[in-house]
Scaffold this active site. Structure first.
Site, PDB file in Angstrom:
ATOM      1  N   ASN A  31      37.101  41.406  43.450  1.00 20.60           N
ATOM      2  CA  ASN A  31      36.699  42.459  44.381  1.00 20.60           C
ATOM      3  C   ASN A  31      36.378  43.769  43.675  1.00 20.60           C
ATOM      4  O   ASN A  31      35.815  44.678  44.279  1.00 20.60           O
ATOM      5  CB  ASN A  31      37.802  42.704  45.413  1.00 20.60           C
ATOM      6  CG  ASN A  31      37.872  41.591  46.433  1.00 20.60           C
ATOM      7  OD1 ASN A  31      36.889  41.276  47.085  1.00 20.60           O
ATOM      8  ND2 ASN A  31      39.022  40.968  46.561  1.00 20.60           N
ATOM      9  N   TYR A  91      43.957  32.890  36.370  1.00 21.31           N
ATOM     10  CA  TYR A  91      43.206  33.164  37.595  1.00 21.31           C
ATOM     11  C   TYR A  91      42.379  31.934  37.941  1.00 21.31           C
ATOM     12  O   TYR A  91      41.414  31.614  37.253  1.00 21.31           O
ATOM     13  CB  TYR A  91      42.314  34.379  37.362  1.00 21.31           C
ATOM     14  CG  TYR A  91      41.633  34.958  38.579  1.00 21.31           C
ATOM     15  CD1 TYR A  91      41.902  34.526  39.871  1.00 21.31           C
ATOM     16  CD2 TYR A  91      40.701  35.987  38.425  1.00 21.31           C
ATOM     17  CE1 TYR A  91      41.276  35.078  40.962  1.00 21.31           C
ATOM     18  CE2 TYR A  91      40.066  36.557  39.505  1.00 21.31           C
ATOM     19  CZ  TYR A  91      40.348  36.100  40.778  1.00 21.31           C
ATOM     20  OH  TYR A  91      39.715  36.662  41.856  1.00 21.31           O
ATOM     21  N   LYS A 129      47.244  33.423  39.873  1.00 21.78           N
ATOM     22  CA  LYS A 129      46.673  33.768  41.179  1.00 21.78           C
ATOM     23  C   LYS A 129      45.802  32.590  41.604  1.00 21.78           C
ATOM     24  O   LYS A 129      44.827  32.248  40.927  1.00 21.78           O
ATOM     25  CB  LYS A 129      45.843  35.046  41.102  1.00 21.78           C
ATOM     26  CG  LYS A 129      45.147  35.405  42.419  1.00 21.78           C
ATOM     27  CD  LYS A 129      44.381  36.718  42.279  1.00 21.78           C
ATOM     28  CE  LYS A 129      43.857  37.178  43.633  1.00 21.78           C
ATOM     29  NZ  LYS A 129      42.486  36.783  43.905  1.00 21.78           N
TER      30      LYS A 129
END
Length: 309
Positions: free
Chosen positions: A51, A145, A174
């Site tokens: 993001n 990730y 994550k």
């Protein structure tokens, strides 16, 4: 060698990086956003997650965004708020350089994507070797990730993640794949004192907690950090009926936010409802300029709750 401590339990937000109309960093808007998130009870800020438009920023811009975040937190009494920096790149060499930059700029952990330019070459042994080489040379502890949407569909399975996690400087993951079964397998195989597993979507926060997660790292806390912190509090107090009701609102709001166009949608919603920043994104992304599209019932309900907490 003993492992560094993993990121502590809590709400983490991959913060958007506000830009001006010329697509340059809006340092004032970034600072205002970081301060609202910290005041909203987040445990940590992920700078240059997906993001944060990481792949669209230069190395210097990435360092600048981390410095703004650290300075804003420190100057406003949030010295204990953790910074995780996204440092994924397509080569181990560049990833290591970004890890070193993140350490210099004030991050505490780094989050590393799986390289994806050559997806057929990304076999489990190659992926494991990549992460271990980066961990050998990174000055900061590493989180894995897993986000198939931005890695050419490469989706690390639990066996691969557990194998990567055997390195003494790899301390968490994550899982933006949103796979709760995978999260549960990882969290049950690795001690929570050494490895933190976070879901990457707000539609599975409560489900993740039941499966041993360390909280949440998700886009929606950009809009509603207090609501996410409140859900973790309800869960910790055993108020499961209230927690389930709030999870329903978060899940529906997360879905509505995703339909607005991800980064551009988040910026437009935050700018409209909280009065700072703007909708600008870096090309080839497109801003959400139609204010009518920013409004929908579930997001309005969530924002009203956020402002009441």
């Amino acid at each position: 060698m003993s492992k560094p401590a993993p990121p502590p339990f809590g709400v983490y937000v991959p913060a958007v990086a506000f830009l001006d109309e010329n697509e340059e960093l809006d340092e004032t808007g970034i600072g205002q956003h970081i301060l609202r998130l910290a005041q909203g009870g987040v445990r940590g800020i992920l700078v240059q997650g997906s993001n944060g438009e990481a792949q669209l920023l230069s190395h210097e811009e990435r360092k600048t965004a981390i410095r703004i975040t650290r300075d804003t937190l420190d100057k406003n009494g949030f010295k204990d708020t953790v910074i995780v920096a996204g440092t994924g790149a397509q080569s181990a060499k560049e990833t290591i350089k970004l890890c070193k930059d993140a350490a210099e700029a004030g991050a505490a952990y780094v989050l590393v994507l799986t390289p994806s330019t050559w997806p057929k070459q990304m076999t489990p042994p190659n992926i494991i070797r990549f992460f271990h080489r980066v961990a050998d040379e990174s000055p900061l502890p590493i989180m894995i990730y897993n986000f198939p949407t931005v890695t050419a569909g490469i989706d690390l399975d639990s066996d691969t993640i557990i194998a990567i996690a055997q390195h003494p400087r790899i301390v968490g993951t994550k899982l933006s794949c949103g796979n709760i079964g995978k999260l549960h397998r990882v969290s049950s195989a690795l001690p929570s004192a050494e490895f933190a597993a976070f879901p990457g979507k707000s539609d599975v926060v409560l489900q993740g907690l039941f499966s041993g997660s360390a909280g949440i790292i998700g886009a929606l806390p950009n809009v509603a950090p207090k609501a996410h912190a409140h859900l973790l509090k309800l869960y910790g107090e055993g108020k499961l009926e209230e927690a389930t009701k709030l999870q329903s609102l978060l899940g529906q709001s997360d879905w509505e936010l995703s339909k607005l166009g991800s980064i551009g949608g988040i910026k437009a919603v935050v700018s409209k409802h909280f009065g700072y920043g703007g909708p600008h994104v870096r090309s080839p992304l497109a801003p959400l300029l139609d204010e009518q599209k920013v409004t929908n019932a579930k997001l309005e309900e969530l924002i009203a709750l956020e402002k009441s907490l």
